[in-house]
Write a protein that holds these residues in place. Structure first.
Motif, PDB file in Angstrom:
ATOM      1  N   ALA A  99       0.017   3.508   3.742  1.00 20.98           N
ATOM      2  CA  ALA A  99       0.499   2.228   4.608  1.00 20.98           C
ATOM      3  C   ALA A  99       1.347   3.077   5.753  1.00 20.98           C
ATOM      4  O   ALA A  99       1.735   3.587   5.895  1.00 20.98           O
ATOM      5  CB  ALA A  99       1.365   0.654   3.908  1.00 20.98           C
ATOM      6  N   SER A 112       0.923  -0.901   0.495  1.00 23.11           N
ATOM      7  CA  SER A 112      -0.528   0.450  -0.098  1.00 23.11           C
ATOM      8  C   SER A 112       1.074   1.211   0.229  1.00 23.11           C
ATOM      9  O   SER A 112       1.846   1.437   0.853  1.00 23.11           O
ATOM     10  CB  SER A 112      -0.971   0.293   1.294  1.00 23.11           C
ATOM     11  OG  SER A 112      -1.304   1.028   1.058  1.00 23.11           O
ATOM     12  N   HIS A 151      -1.758  -4.667   3.066  1.00 21.34           N
ATOM     13  CA  HIS A 151      -2.341  -3.553   4.634  1.00 21.34           C
ATOM     14  C   HIS A 151      -0.500  -2.574   4.464  1.00 21.34           C
ATOM     15  O   HIS A 151      -0.858  -1.784   5.447  1.00 21.34           O
ATOM     16  CB  HIS A 151      -2.561  -3.722   5.787  1.00 21.34           C
ATOM     17  CG  HIS A 151      -4.310  -4.595   5.478  1.00 21.34           C
ATOM     18  ND1 HIS A 151      -4.493  -6.140   6.467  1.00 21.34           N
ATOM     19  CD2 HIS A 151      -4.816  -4.586   4.239  1.00 21.34           C
ATOM     20  CE1 HIS A 151      -5.660  -6.198   5.918  1.00 21.34           C
ATOM     21  NE2 HIS A 151      -5.709  -5.074   4.447  1.00 21.34           N
ATOM     22  N   VAL A 152       0.169  -3.229   4.333  1.00 21.64           N
ATOM     23  CA  VAL A 152       1.316  -2.722   4.642  1.00 21.64           C
ATOM     24  C   VAL A 152       2.269  -2.461   3.257  1.00 21.64           C
ATOM     25  O   VAL A 152       1.717  -2.537   2.154  1.00 21.64           O
ATOM     26  CB  VAL A 152       2.283  -3.414   5.534  1.00 21.64           C
ATOM     27  CG1 VAL A 152       2.321  -3.889   6.630  1.00 21.64           C
ATOM     28  CG2 VAL A 152       2.562  -5.317   5.167  1.00 21.64           C
ATOM     29  N   TYR A 153       3.518  -1.717   3.380  1.00 18.69           N
ATOM     30  CA  TYR A 153       4.272  -1.696   2.096  1.00 18.69           C
ATOM     31  C   TYR A 153       6.139  -2.378   2.925  1.00 18.69           C
ATOM     32  O   TYR A 153       6.089  -2.450   4.258  1.00 18.69           O
ATOM     33  CB  TYR A 153       4.697  -0.615   2.022  1.00 18.69           C
ATOM     34  CG  TYR A 153       5.784   0.430   0.760  1.00 18.69           C
ATOM     35  CD1 TYR A 153       4.511   0.414  -0.153  1.00 18.69           C
ATOM     36  CD2 TYR A 153       6.941   0.288   0.763  1.00 18.69           C
ATOM     37  CE1 TYR A 153       5.272   0.161  -1.525  1.00 18.69           C
ATOM     38  CE2 TYR A 153       7.248  -0.319  -0.410  1.00 18.69           C
ATOM     39  CZ  TYR A 153       6.787  -0.040  -1.665  1.00 18.69           C
ATOM     40  OH  TYR A 153       7.926   0.681  -2.551  1.00 18.69           O
TER      41      TYR A 153
END
Length: 573
Positions: free
Chosen positions: A41, A38, A82-84
């Motif tokens: 994120a 994302s 949801h994260v990078y």
């Protein structure tokens, strides 16, 4: 700034990085592994460097460590989307022997130079020795790393020295405590040797040495003798040890004074075997002894062989219940205590007296119950009569199964300062199991760009890309995975062992962020016990993501723009 604009700027930055030729890594990569996830994120993961599969696919963390990262994220209710995730940025000597899948040996340098794609011997998750295909080849400079000579106590001798390998200090070696860098190995560590026996042969050999058997002092061969009345039992044991090339021989030996002039003996002998040499080192010092690990490793099958060799059940007159005992003439009092503790672990309390172990009435029956399935017809007279009649011999419990690797005491020597003309070190990637058998033990895969730490110019060349990613995404928490990413972003040399799971305040450009150091997921692949630590540290991430971030006491120097002279360092290849 809108999410779409974030994404556009990230894409522009990714295209710029894709053509980067700032350091030597550009010559060997397949593609730049820029980052994924994302663009807005709150949580950003920064690892060290791509592996073989990442280099091929262009996506960070797609191998075994990546699968574990996904599992850890799921454990706290998150997904990759949801994260990078992005990255910051180890090898053997040419002559180090590697065991091929057919059992032969070849120098690792030749395997790399010829890009050998056949199989090498490896160890799977169950500790079994299996052939696995080579899928990658690496040759890297020594680059200031320390060099060690690695072997183990029972390794084969070659002239005045033992066969072994030379490897760099950062290369992971498989030990009973998990994978450890060679430079962290210490006296007393036990390493996986790459030599193995089936579980059946291992148990029969251990039971035999606890009993009447011997392992030769010059040749690692197992031998035992039984009277001609126990010829069937001798043949039974020879069959069980078939993988060791066992043979039977009938002899006539001189009798004791006053007895018959000679009596018949059946002798069983195996061929010399490097795996038996490991057992010899454990069972023999100046005299025969009981190795401490018997306390944990004694099982019903080992016990059955030991009891058939040296034990018997005494049938007492007058209707009294039978009592069992085992002769232990060659063992010291300390040895007997190890055996007593091992038996107690199996629920068989025993007492030592006059170089024998004695069992009471209930334990005698329980002993026979445990070993009866392993006792063939010719030896069932040694069992408790009730158990002999009700618990049958079960040949299915005597199947060999696959070979499992044995561990032996490490012998390691720092040879960094010895003169050498060849300073290139080599490594291979192995499919699925990610390890391979060498003459010095089982070692782990390398990963591109070779089995080594990133050097300063490589990190400096990539640093601006990473910090620009951080500025664009503006995460609340940056979770660093492993030593290099943690040191890179914190600007401190404190190792991950001391700082994992402890958040730090950090100023990145014009905003504040929490830096949260974590072990790299690969640490749990090397050392399974590390998984619990990772799970505990990951469990704090939801709390950190909801925490208000206080500014740091002292901010580091400002970030440089892409194209400017870099101040720190990062690797994306």
């Amino acid at each position: 700034m809108a999410a779409a604009e974030h994404l556009t700027e990230l894409e522009v930055l990714a295209r710029e990085a894709a053509g980067c030729t700032r350091c030597r890594l550009s010559e060997g990569r397949t593609q730049v592994v820029f980052g994924v996830g994302s663009p807005h994120a709150d949580l950003m993961f920064v690892g060290e460097a791509p592996g073989f599969h990442e280099d091929k696919q262009g996506i960070p963390f797609v191998g075994q460590a990546g699968k574990l990262l996904d599992k850890l994220l799921a454990g706290i209710g998150l997904e990759r989307s949801h994260v990078y995730i992005c990255n910051v940025l180890k090898c053997l000597r040419y002559a180090s022997p590697v065991q091929l899948g057919d059992g032969s040996w070849e120098r690792i340098g030749r395997l790399v130079r010829s890009q050998y794609s056949g199989t090498v011997m490896s160890m799977d998750d169950e500790g079994r020795l299996v052939p696995r295909r080579v899928v990658g080849w690496h040759a890297t400079p020594l680059a200031g790393r320390r060099v060690f000579k690695l072997t183990y106590r029972s390794a084969k001798s070659a002239g005045a020295r033992k066969v072994g390998i030379q490897l760099t200090g950062d290369h992971p070696v498989l030990t009973s405590r998990g994978y450890l860098p060679a430079e962290e190995l210490r006296e007393g560590d036990r390493i996986a040797t790459g030599q193995g026996l089936s579980r059946l042969a291992y148990d029969v050999a251990c039971g035999t040495v606890l009993g009447d058997g011997t392992l030769g002092s010059r040749r690692a061969a197992l031998s035992m003798s039984h009277s001609e009345k126990q010829g069937e039992y001798a043949s039974f044991k020879a069959d069980l040890l078939g993988e060791l090339g066992s043979s039977l021989q009938e002899l006539r030996v001189a009798a004791v004074a006053g007895g018959e002039r000679a009596y018949g003996v059946v002798q069983v002998r195996t061929r010399a075997q490097r795996a038996l040499g490991i057992l010899r080192g454990d069972f023999y010092g100046p005299e025969k002894r009981v190795p401490p690990w018997i306390e944990e490793r004694l099982n019903e099958r080992i016990l059955a062989i030991w009891f058939m060799d040296d034990g018997y059940t005494r049938i007492r007159p007058g209707g009294r219940q039978p009592l069992a005992e085992i002769a232990t003439v060659s063992f010291t009092d300390a040895d007997l205590q190890v055996l007593i503790r091992a038996l107690a672990r199996l629920g068989l309390p025993a007492k030592a007296s006059r170089r024998r172990l004695y069992f009471d009435v209930p334990t005698t029956k329980a002993l026979s119950e445990q070993i009866a399935p392993y006792v063939p017809p010719s030896m069932r007279y040694k069992l408790h009569p009730e158990i002999e009649a009700t618990v049958p011999f079960d040949p299915a419990r005597l199947q060999p199964g696959p070979h499992e690797v044995l561990y032996d005491e490490v012998e390691i020597e720092d040879v960094t300062d010895r003169p050498r003309t060849d300073t290139t070190f080599f490594c291979i990637d192995v499919e699925e199991t990610h390890n391979f058998v060498t003459a010095g033990g089982v070692v782990h895969n390398c990963r591109p760009p070779g089995n080594r730490d990133p050097v300063p110019d490589e990190k400096e060349a990539c640093e601006p890309y990473l910090f620009r990613q951080v500025e664009l995404i503006r995460p609340k928490v940056i979770a660093t995975l492993g030593n290099h990413a943690t040191k890179q972003l914190s600007g401190k040399e404190t190792g991950i062992t001391r700082v994992h799971g402890q958040e730090q305040r950090l100023k990145v450009g014009s905003f504040d962020v929490l830096l949260y150091p974590l072990y790299h997921p690969a640490a749990a692949l090397y050392t399974p016990a590390m998984l619990t630590v990772l799970e505990q540290d990951f469990a704090r991430l939801p709390e950190l993501l909801g925490r208000t971030i206080a500014p740091p006491v002292e901010a580091p120097p400002p970030l440089v723009e892409v194209g400017a002279e870099p101040a720190v360092q990062l690797g994306l290849f």
